[in-house]
Scaffold this motif. Sequence first.
Motif, mmCIF file in Angstrom:
data_model
loop_
_atom_site.group_PDB
_atom_site.id
_atom_site.type_symbol
_atom_site.label_atom_id
_atom_site.label_comp_id
_atom_site.label_asym_id
_atom_site.label_seq_id
_atom_site.Cartn_x
_atom_site.Cartn_y
_atom_site.Cartn_z
ATOM 1 N N MET A 16 -15.547 -26.137 -88.657
ATOM 2 C CA MET A 16 -14.502 -25.117 -88.487
ATOM 3 C C MET A 16 -13.239 -25.717 -87.886
ATOM 4 O O MET A 16 -12.119 -25.371 -88.280
ATOM 5 C CB MET A 16 -15.017 -23.969 -87.615
ATOM 6 N N HIS A 17 -13.409 -26.614 -86.915
ATOM 7 C CA HIS A 17 -12.244 -27.235 -86.278
ATOM 8 C C HIS A 17 -11.513 -28.152 -87.255
ATOM 9 O O HIS A 17 -10.279 -28.260 -87.205
ATOM 10 C CB HIS A 17 -12.693 -28.037 -85.054
ATOM 11 N N ARG A 18 -12.275 -28.794 -88.128
ATOM 12 C CA ARG A 18 -11.687 -29.738 -89.075
ATOM 13 C C ARG A 18 -10.953 -29.030 -90.206
ATOM 14 O O ARG A 18 -9.891 -29.464 -90.653
ATOM 15 C CB ARG A 18 -12.786 -30.640 -89.635
ATOM 16 N N GLU A 19 -11.526 -27.915 -90.689
ATOM 17 C CA GLU A 19 -10.932 -27.180 -91.806
ATOM 18 C C GLU A 19 -10.927 -25.677 -91.509
ATOM 19 O O GLU A 19 -11.652 -24.907 -92.147
ATOM 20 C CB GLU A 19 -11.712 -27.439 -93.093
ATOM 21 N N PRO A 20 -10.112 -25.226 -90.570
ATOM 22 C CA PRO A 20 -10.100 -23.795 -90.225
ATOM 23 C C PRO A 20 -9.591 -22.910 -91.348
ATOM 24 O O PRO A 20 -9.845 -21.707 -91.366
ATOM 25 C CB PRO A 20 -9.175 -23.739 -89.001
ATOM 26 N N CYS B 23 -9.426 -20.755 -84.019
ATOM 27 C CA CYS B 23 -9.107 -22.090 -84.531
ATOM 28 C C CYS B 23 -7.917 -22.043 -85.482
ATOM 29 O O CYS B 23 -7.052 -22.926 -85.467
ATOM 30 C CB CYS B 23 -10.320 -22.672 -85.255
ATOM 31 N N ARG B 24 -7.864 -21.014 -86.313
ATOM 32 C CA ARG B 24 -6.752 -20.872 -87.236
ATOM 33 C C ARG B 24 -5.433 -20.676 -86.489
ATOM 34 O O ARG B 24 -4.392 -21.208 -86.881
ATOM 35 C CB ARG B 24 -7.006 -19.687 -88.179
ATOM 36 N N MET B 25 -5.475 -19.911 -85.406
ATOM 37 C CA MET B 25 -4.257 -19.672 -84.662
ATOM 38 C C MET B 25 -3.777 -20.919 -83.933
ATOM 39 O O MET B 25 -2.574 -21.151 -83.777
ATOM 40 C CB MET B 25 -4.466 -18.530 -83.658
ATOM 41 N N VAL B 26 -4.722 -21.749 -83.485
ATOM 42 C CA VAL B 26 -4.344 -23.018 -82.850
ATOM 43 C C VAL B 26 -3.597 -23.890 -83.861
ATOM 44 O O VAL B 26 -2.547 -24.465 -83.563
ATOM 45 C CB VAL B 26 -5.591 -23.754 -82.321
ATOM 46 N N LYS B 27 -4.140 -23.986 -85.084
ATOM 47 C CA LYS B 27 -3.469 -24.775 -86.129
ATOM 48 C C LYS B 27 -2.141 -24.133 -86.504
ATOM 49 O O LYS B 27 -1.135 -24.839 -86.704
ATOM 50 C CB LYS B 27 -4.362 -24.877 -87.359
ATOM 51 N N ALA B 28 -2.104 -22.808 -86.573
ATOM 52 C CA ALA B 28 -0.860 -22.105 -86.923
ATOM 53 C C ALA B 28 0.224 -22.392 -85.897
ATOM 54 O O ALA B 28 1.390 -22.604 -86.254
ATOM 55 C CB ALA B 28 -1.120 -20.598 -87.009
#
Length: 217
Positions: free
Chosen positions: A113-117, A156-161
Amino acid sequence: FPDARSHRLVTDSDVELVCATVRFGIAGASPVVGALPSRVIVPLREAPLLAALSELTSVEMQSDLPGRQAALNRLCELAVVTVLRFCLDTGLASGGALAGLADVRLAKALEAMHREPERGWPLEALACLAGMSRARFASRFREVVHATPGEHLATCRMVKAQQLLRQGGRLKGVAEAVGYASASAFTRAFTRVVGIGPAIWASVAGQAEERGEGARI
């Protein structure tokens, strides 16, 4: 102090005190911060690398060389990573992503999940990575991480966003990059997790960048 509580530190006159603030990206929703106790103390004799970083930080603080602040920021980031590893190794993480990463089976699903959120990650796929049944995986994940797989993936998606928004990414492009079909769906998810909309967040983050506030993980 992971939750940024008010505090006062008092030392002897011959003790050097260094303080730093590190922002993890999502106030109150970080999968890392939520795993830690309210206060973390690491004896340097138990963390040789942290002791060495402390010495380097002291030397850098006393210098007037070009790039001093950038070097201090990086040293602080590495120090925090070292502290997190210490918490992981010693079992101080009581829940959240750190505790999950310490679980051999859950770690495989979390790392994916962390690698490909941006991927959808159905429960079946995550359970398969963990080598568990759907029901057992969902139960174990919530027990250890203190969130459902879907909730953790959203964070996790929001961290990448946030990383993409800091880099100047446009709303539609950021939405697609983190797995949302439309900017409106992304905006709703971002607001639910972070507490404010992505446009407002990006503006505030940009102002903080200009002021050079804090190292980031």
